[in-house]
Write a protein that holds these residues in place. Structure first.
Motif, PDB file in Angstrom:
ATOM      1  N   THR A  29       0.872  -1.179   0.000  1.00 43.22           N
ATOM      2  CA  THR A  29       0.000   0.000   0.000  1.00 43.22           C
ATOM      3  C   THR A  29       0.905   1.224   0.000  1.00 43.22           C
ATOM      4  O   THR A  29       1.598   1.485   0.985  1.00 43.22           O
ATOM      5  N   GLU A  30       0.959   1.906  -1.122  1.00 41.00           N
ATOM      6  CA  GLU A  30       1.962   2.970  -1.277  1.00 41.00           C
ATOM      7  C   GLU A  30       1.570   3.922  -2.403  1.00 41.00           C
ATOM      8  O   GLU A  30       0.837   3.564  -3.319  1.00 41.00           O
ATOM      9  N   ALA A  31       2.126   5.139  -2.328  1.00 44.24           N
ATOM     10  CA  ALA A  31       1.869   6.144  -3.360  1.00 44.24           C
ATOM     11  C   ALA A  31       2.387   5.661  -4.713  1.00 44.24           C
ATOM     12  O   ALA A  31       3.462   5.059  -4.803  1.00 44.24           O
ATOM     13  N   HIS A  32       1.610   5.916  -5.762  1.00 47.17           N
ATOM     14  CA  HIS A  32       1.964   5.539  -7.137  1.00 47.17           C
ATOM     15  C   HIS A  32       1.812   6.765  -8.036  1.00 47.17           C
ATOM     16  O   HIS A  32       0.834   6.868  -8.772  1.00 47.17           O
ATOM     17  N   ASN A  33       2.797   7.657  -7.960  1.00 49.97           N
ATOM     18  CA  ASN A  33       2.739   8.907  -8.726  1.00 49.97           C
ATOM     19  C   ASN A  33       1.409   9.610  -8.357  1.00 49.97           C
ATOM     20  O   ASN A  33       0.762   9.242  -7.376  1.00 49.97           O
ATOM     21  N   GLY A  39      -3.566   1.442  -3.675  1.00 50.87           N
ATOM     22  CA  GLY A  39      -3.762  -0.012  -3.710  1.00 50.87           C
ATOM     23  C   GLY A  39      -3.331  -0.672  -5.011  1.00 50.87           C
ATOM     24  O   GLY A  39      -3.608  -1.855  -5.214  1.00 50.87           O
ATOM     25  N   THR A  40      -2.634   0.054  -5.882  1.00 42.35           N
ATOM     26  CA  THR A  40      -2.260  -0.475  -7.205  1.00 42.35           C
ATOM     27  C   THR A  40      -1.684  -1.891  -7.146  1.00 42.35           C
ATOM     28  O   THR A  40      -2.148  -2.795  -7.848  1.00 42.35           O
ATOM     29  N   ASP A  41      -0.675  -2.100  -6.310  1.00 46.36           N
ATOM     30  CA  ASP A  41      -0.017  -3.420  -6.293  1.00 46.36           C
ATOM     31  C   ASP A  41      -0.994  -4.517  -5.873  1.00 46.36           C
ATOM     32  O   ASP A  41      -0.920  -5.646  -6.366  1.00 46.36           O
ATOM     33  N   ASN A  42      -1.903  -4.174  -4.952  1.00 48.47           N
ATOM     34  CA  ASN A  42      -2.889  -5.170  -4.502  1.00 48.47           C
ATOM     35  C   ASN A  42      -3.914  -5.480  -5.592  1.00 48.47           C
ATOM     36  O   ASN A  42      -4.221  -6.637  -5.849  1.00 48.47           O
ATOM     37  N   TYR A  43      -4.444  -4.434  -6.230  1.00 45.31           N
ATOM     38  CA  TYR A  43      -5.408  -4.668  -7.310  1.00 45.31           C
ATOM     39  C   TYR A  43      -4.793  -5.537  -8.403  1.00 45.31           C
ATOM     40  O   TYR A  43      -5.417  -6.459  -8.930  1.00 45.31           O
ATOM     41  N   GLN A  44      -3.556  -5.202  -8.749  1.00 48.17           N
ATOM     42  CA  GLN A  44      -2.895  -5.945  -9.833  1.00 48.17           C
ATOM     43  C   GLN A  44      -2.721  -7.412  -9.473  1.00 48.17           C
ATOM     44  O   GLN A  44      -3.119  -8.310 -10.226  1.00 48.17           O
ATOM     45  N   ILE A  45      -2.119  -7.665  -8.311  1.00 48.57           N
ATOM     46  CA  ILE A  45      -1.757  -9.057  -8.004  1.00 48.57           C
ATOM     47  C   ILE A  45      -3.004  -9.894  -7.698  1.00 48.57           C
ATOM     48  O   ILE A  45      -3.046 -11.083  -8.022  1.00 48.57           O
ATOM     49  N   ASP A 157       9.862   1.208 -13.177  1.00 48.78           N
ATOM     50  CA  ASP A 157       9.487   0.128 -12.271  1.00 48.78           C
ATOM     51  C   ASP A 157       8.500   0.533 -11.197  1.00 48.78           C
ATOM     52  O   ASP A 157       8.246  -0.236 -10.274  1.00 48.78           O
ATOM     53  N   HIS A 158       7.921   1.706 -11.318  1.00 49.96           N
ATOM     54  CA  HIS A 158       6.925   2.065 -10.308  1.00 49.96           C
ATOM     55  C   HIS A 158       5.980   3.122 -10.862  1.00 49.96           C
ATOM     56  O   HIS A 158       6.426   4.212 -11.214  1.00 49.96           O
ATOM     57  N   ALA A 159       4.691   2.779 -10.899  1.00 50.29           N
ATOM     58  CA  ALA A 159       3.680   3.686 -11.482  1.00 50.29           C
ATOM     59  C   ALA A 159       4.072   4.090 -12.901  1.00 50.29           C
ATOM     60  O   ALA A 159       3.798   5.197 -13.353  1.00 50.29           O
ATOM     61  N   MET A 162       3.837   0.361 -17.595  1.00 53.59           N
ATOM     62  CA  MET A 162       3.262  -0.974 -17.357  1.00 53.59           C
ATOM     63  C   MET A 162       2.169  -0.911 -16.300  1.00 53.59           C
ATOM     64  O   MET A 162       1.041  -1.348 -16.526  1.00 53.59           O
ATOM     65  N   GLU A 163       2.479  -0.359 -15.143  1.00 53.53           N
ATOM     66  CA  GLU A 163       1.481  -0.342 -14.062  1.00 53.53           C
ATOM     67  C   GLU A 163       0.272   0.516 -14.436  1.00 53.53           C
ATOM     68  O   GLU A 163      -0.874   0.179 -14.118  1.00 53.53           O
ATOM     69  N   THR A 164       0.543   1.631 -15.102  1.00 60.13           N
ATOM     70  CA  THR A 164      -0.562   2.511 -15.492  1.00 60.13           C
ATOM     71  C   THR A 164      -1.480   1.798 -16.486  1.00 60.13           C
ATOM     72  O   THR A 164      -2.713   1.837 -16.366  1.00 60.13           O
TER      73      THR A 164
HETATM   74 ZN   LIG Z   1       3.314  -0.785  -7.871  1.00 57.29          ZN
END
Ligand SMILES: [Zn+2]
Length: 253
Positions: A29-33, A39-45, A157-159, A162-164
């Motif tokens: 749970t961390e800022a993504h730009n 919750g980006t990492d959680n939604y993705q995984i 590698d962060h926000a 790919m992640e966007t």
């Molecule tokens: Zn992420």
């Protein structure tokens, strides 16, 4: 009810079919730009595990996807508001308890699907493997499953792109207008070895990036996210199926 998702299953369905392999996802749970949710990492995984689980289950894998663990290692982001941190030793304690449950109940296969770059499960699984020798403990980072450069134009590698793209595909209502996003510029280390990648020190996030992103998100599209998601989930489904079917005592040719 999706019978391969534990939180949706009931005891009747759990008793009906012996689970061969447990799949545990672990995010952060961390800022993504400025434009992606915490919750980006959680939604993705979670979405990746559910889809891979669905494909594997159709092919006969006997799996259960366990509820996601939503906090990861964020030791380098202590000064970024509401970035939550679990220390590696806490992760060890949590995994130790979960593996103890599985081991006691004769579910000897665990796949740990990692959704966050700060999580490093290899040393933890080495130590727990020694403690639980009957268990087959496997981990995979979703972002390493396929070559990202086949799907995306800009590295990051962060926000990043790919992640966007992935969140545009999975949770479009949670992605702000890309005009809001910072450019994800990464300040490189002055130390040559670290800059070249053959020496390592934890990145002090607030010194490395102004907007918390690393990688320019501007070329992200939903279609790129969909293509990447399908490629990753196909391969992970195969991993789940192979592990579900493998004889632990005879797993090398
Ligand atoms: Zn992420």
């Amino acid at each position: 009810m999706r019978p391969y998702i534990l939180s949706e299953s009931n005891w009747k369905s759990v008793k009906q079919e012996k689970t061969e392999v447990a799949v545990l996802t672990w995010g952060a749970t961390e800022a993504h730009n400025y434009h992606l949710p915490y919750g980006t990492d959680n939604y993705q995984i979670e979405a990746i595990a559910a889809e891979a689980g669905k494909i594997a289950s159709k092919k006969g894998a006997k799996l259960k996807v366990l509820p996601n663990i939503p906090f990861g290692v964020n030791t380098g982001q202590a000064d970024i508001e509401l970035d939550m941190n679990l220390n590696p030793s806490t992760q060890f304690a949590i995994l130790s308890d979960i593996i103890e449950v599985l081991n006691r109940q004769g579910i000897y296969k665990l796949i740990l699907l990692n959704g966050h770059g700060g999580n490093n499960f290899k040393p933890i699984l080495r130590e727990l493997g020694l403690k639980y020798p009957k268990m087959l403990l496997v981990t995979s980072n979703f972002f390493d499953v396929v070559d990202k450069s086949q799907f995306f134009e800009e590295e990051g590698d962060h926000a990043d792109e790919m992640e966007t793209s992935l969140v545009m595909y999975l949770k479009p209502e949670l992605v702000s207008d890309l005009k809001e996003a910072g450019n994800g510029k990464e300040n490189k280390s002055r130390i040559t070895g670290i800059r070249e990648g053959w020496a390592w020190a934890e990145r002090q996030w607030s010194m490395v990036t102004e907007d918390t992103g690393i990688g320019n998100p501007r070329k992200a599209t939903k279609e790129k996210g969909e293509g990447f998601f399908k490629a990753v989930t196909e391969k992970l489904a195969n991993l789940i199926l192979e592990i579900s079917e493998v004889d632990i005592k005879n797993r090398y040719e």
